[in-house]
Design an enzyme around this catalytic site. Sequence first.
Site, PDB file in Angstrom:
ATOM      1  N   ASP A 174    -110.603 -56.872  73.181  1.00  0.00           N
ATOM      2  CA  ASP A 174    -110.137 -55.202  73.128  1.00  0.00           C
ATOM      3  C   ASP A 174    -110.818 -55.043  71.563  1.00  0.00           C
ATOM      4  OD1 ASP A 174    -108.545 -55.024  74.945  1.00  0.00           O
ATOM      5  OD2 ASP A 174    -106.552 -56.737  74.000  1.00  0.00           O
ATOM      6  N   ASP A 216    -107.226 -50.143  79.583  1.00  0.00           N
ATOM      7  CA  ASP A 216    -105.854 -49.536  78.848  1.00  0.00           C
ATOM      8  C   ASP A 216    -105.505 -48.305  79.505  1.00  0.00           C
ATOM      9  OD1 ASP A 216    -105.271 -52.942  78.395  1.00  0.00           O
ATOM     10  OD2 ASP A 216    -105.834 -52.931  76.295  1.00  0.00           O
TER      11      ASP A 216
END
Length: 206
Positions: A139, A172
């Site tokens: 991430d 995401d």
Amino acid sequence: MNNYVKYFGIAFLVIALDQIVKMWVHFEMDFGTPGQIPIFGDWFKLHYTTNPGMAFGMELGSEYGKMILTSFRLVAMVGIGYYLYYIIEKKNHPVYIACISMILGGAIGNLVDSVFYGVWLNNAPYNAPTPWFHGQVVDMFYFDIWEGYIPDWIPFWGGSYTALWPIFNIADASIFVGVAIILIYQNRFFRKKKEESSVGGSDLSS
């Protein structure tokens, strides 16, 4: 055939962009706060971190919990891929099909991390029974809206110092945007089916 190329192409572009950014972050940024890159002041930053579990860092409490989660993602990916083929064949609303393409691309993007990154990037947790299927998701997009201590009584996140907004990646974001558009415009996407159901009900009652 052109529609299949177009919509599966959207999924492929999401996967490619997601993986390119993740590789750049892994090889060009330092992990954690020392490598953080401000984009818009302290509000939006690039911040290299890894997520060993599900959304918001939640995990299944088992030695093989990660493998179960990854296997579930693999099954979900096959299901979403077939559903995308089905709605293309049925000529559903093009924006709806594009949203499902984005969701498929995002699902595969994070699945690649889970299946392969434990080997490719050697980022599986130290106590993982095997690096395969135990890779951690990379991430990097960090919206620093609020940071502070969360009270113990709050489920899952309580008792820890954390940020209000999670750190996420392109996969995401693609899933989130796809789902959000479907929820906002669901009446428009499914209007034809509702009208057909109404006509069928009228015929039966007459």
